[in-house]
Design an enzyme around this catalytic site. Structure first.
Site, short mmCIF file in Angstrom:
data_model
loop_
_atom_site.label_atom_id
_atom_site.label_comp_id
_atom_site.label_asym_id
_atom_site.label_seq_id
_atom_site.Cartn_x
_atom_site.Cartn_y
_atom_site.Cartn_z
N HIS A 183 0.99 -1.42 -0.10
CA HIS A 183 -0.02 0.07 0.00
C HIS A 183 0.72 1.38 0.09
CE1 HIS A 183 -3.66 2.41 0.91
NE2 HIS A 183 -2.92 3.14 1.55
N CYS A 184 0.61 2.18 -0.89
CA CYS A 184 1.49 3.39 -1.26
C CYS A 184 0.63 4.60 -0.84
CB CYS A 184 2.06 3.40 -2.64
SG CYS A 184 2.99 4.83 -2.86
N PRO A 185 1.00 5.14 0.24
CA PRO A 185 0.36 6.40 0.71
C PRO A 185 0.36 7.51 -0.43
CG PRO A 185 2.15 6.18 2.12
CD PRO A 185 1.96 4.87 1.12
N ASN A 189 -3.33 4.24 -2.59
CA ASN A 189 -3.96 3.40 -3.32
C ASN A 189 -3.04 2.11 -3.16
OD1 ASN A 189 -5.51 1.50 -4.89
ND2 ASN A 189 -4.95 2.58 -6.77
#
Length: 356
Positions: A183-185, A189
């Site tokens: 999960h990439c802030p 997404n």
């Protein structure tokens, strides 16, 4: 992680007979909110961290577009005319250097912004994609899309749905993500099956653009940094913003470049971030047992490249589309993957968590 976790080779070419239907429970079990594990300090900290990451996403996206806009504007208004000023009255032949750099820079900007936008806006993929039914029919539809060859399909311990191969639960998005990487802030997404290509290409275009930006900005940066100089500053953009843009490009180029190299390694070896840690563990266990670990999804560097970009003999699009920042769907629905041979399946149970 203990070494006594059991796993076994999984045959990848012999499906079950038709008279052996695949079934699973159609009544999802909800976690007990009063259980000691659910109310533990670690669980509460995890939930707070997930909420913070979810809320921070839009802020980071806005910050990313702001920083990109400043550096792009700085290039076109300061760096480019500093090296190649437009010569009025000399036409294309007298301004070929300006035109070349303008086209190259515009291509890089297109690649950065388009891939970033697609990585943000494209859902990574979930188990319920393409499933409109409910109850027993919903589970049968999911299992049919998975086309699983195992007698008992794994079930996510959090969302209580059948979990396709390479899918993992994201505690921030509260769902299982297909071919989950992390999960990439910064994109608010998950990076998964349907947006992995765009995330990878964003990590490719941005460092290349940073190197180009730093080289082109070296001269203007020296002039802008020499505040006490008598040299005229003919640009309306403030010197401090020009110097800031150059320093920012160096920092981003190093950070994102390192991340890009890492993700290209994972891509060309057919691994996700989470799978790489699992595979490293399994290699150690196999070595102790005198066995050789094989990644069942690895088709070699060229084959893996074709799979991710959906190009060449293994894909559906021509080779040159790998260089174009356009929307191209990946191969398959993300719930079943072609396998190169025999491999290992390892169930980590409650340790099957997301990587942020």
């Amino acid at each position: 992680m203990p070494d006594n976790i059991e796993f076994q080779p999984l045959a990848t070419s012999d499906p079950l007979d038709d008279d052996q239907p695949i079934t699973t429970s159609t009544t999802p079990r909800k976690p007990n909110p009063h259980s000691p594990k659910h109310n533990s300090l670690a669980a509460q900290i995890e939930r707070l961290g997930d909420m913070a990451l979810s809320g921070l996403g839009p802020v980071l996206i806005s910050l990313a577009f702001l920083l990109l806009s400043v550096t792009i504007f700085c290039f076109y208004t300061v760096f480019l005319p500093f090296h190649h000023p437009w010569n009025e009255g000399q036409g294309i032949s007298g301004n070929w250097a300006y035109i070349f750099h303008w086209i190259w820079a515009t291509y890089l900007v297109w690649g950065i912004l388009a891939n970033y936008y697609l990585a943000v806006r494209t859902p990574a993929g979930s188990v319920l994609d393409g499933v409109s039914s409910s109850g027993d029919a919903m589970f049968q539809d999911i299992l049919g899309e998975m086309e699983t060859y195992t007698a008992t399909p794994p079930t996510c311990k959090r969302c209580q749905l059948p979990k396709p191969e390479r899918a993992h639960h994201c505690s921030v998005c509260k769902k299982c993500v297909l071919r989950y990487d992390h999960h990439c802030p910064w994109i608010h997404n998950c990076v998964g099956h349907f947006n992995h290509r765009y995330f990878l290409m964003f990590l490719t275009y941005l460092p290349i653009a940073c190197v180009y930006f730093v080289v082109m900005g070296a001269g203007p940066f020296m002039v802008a940094a020499d505040v006490g100089s008598d040299m005229n500053w003919p640009y309306w953009l403030d010197r401090s913003l020009v110097a800031f843009s150059e320093v920012l490009a160096v920092a981003i180029g190093v950070a994102v470049g390192g991340m890009g190299i890492w993700h290209w390694y994972l891509t060309l070896t057919a691994q996700t971030t989470l799978e790489q840690y699992n595979n490293a563990y399994m290699k150690k266990v196999c070595k102790k047992r005198g066995e050789t670990f094989t990644n069942m999804y690895d088709f070699g560097i060229i084959g893996n490249f074709q799979d991710v970009f959906n190009i060449g003999p293994r894909g559906h699009y021509p080779w040159y589309t790998a260089l174009l920042p356009i929307r191209i769907p990946p191969i398959g629905n993300g719930k079943r993957y072609e396998r190169s041979g025999r491999g290992y399946v390892l169930d980590f149970g409650d340790d099957d968590e997301d990587m942020v």
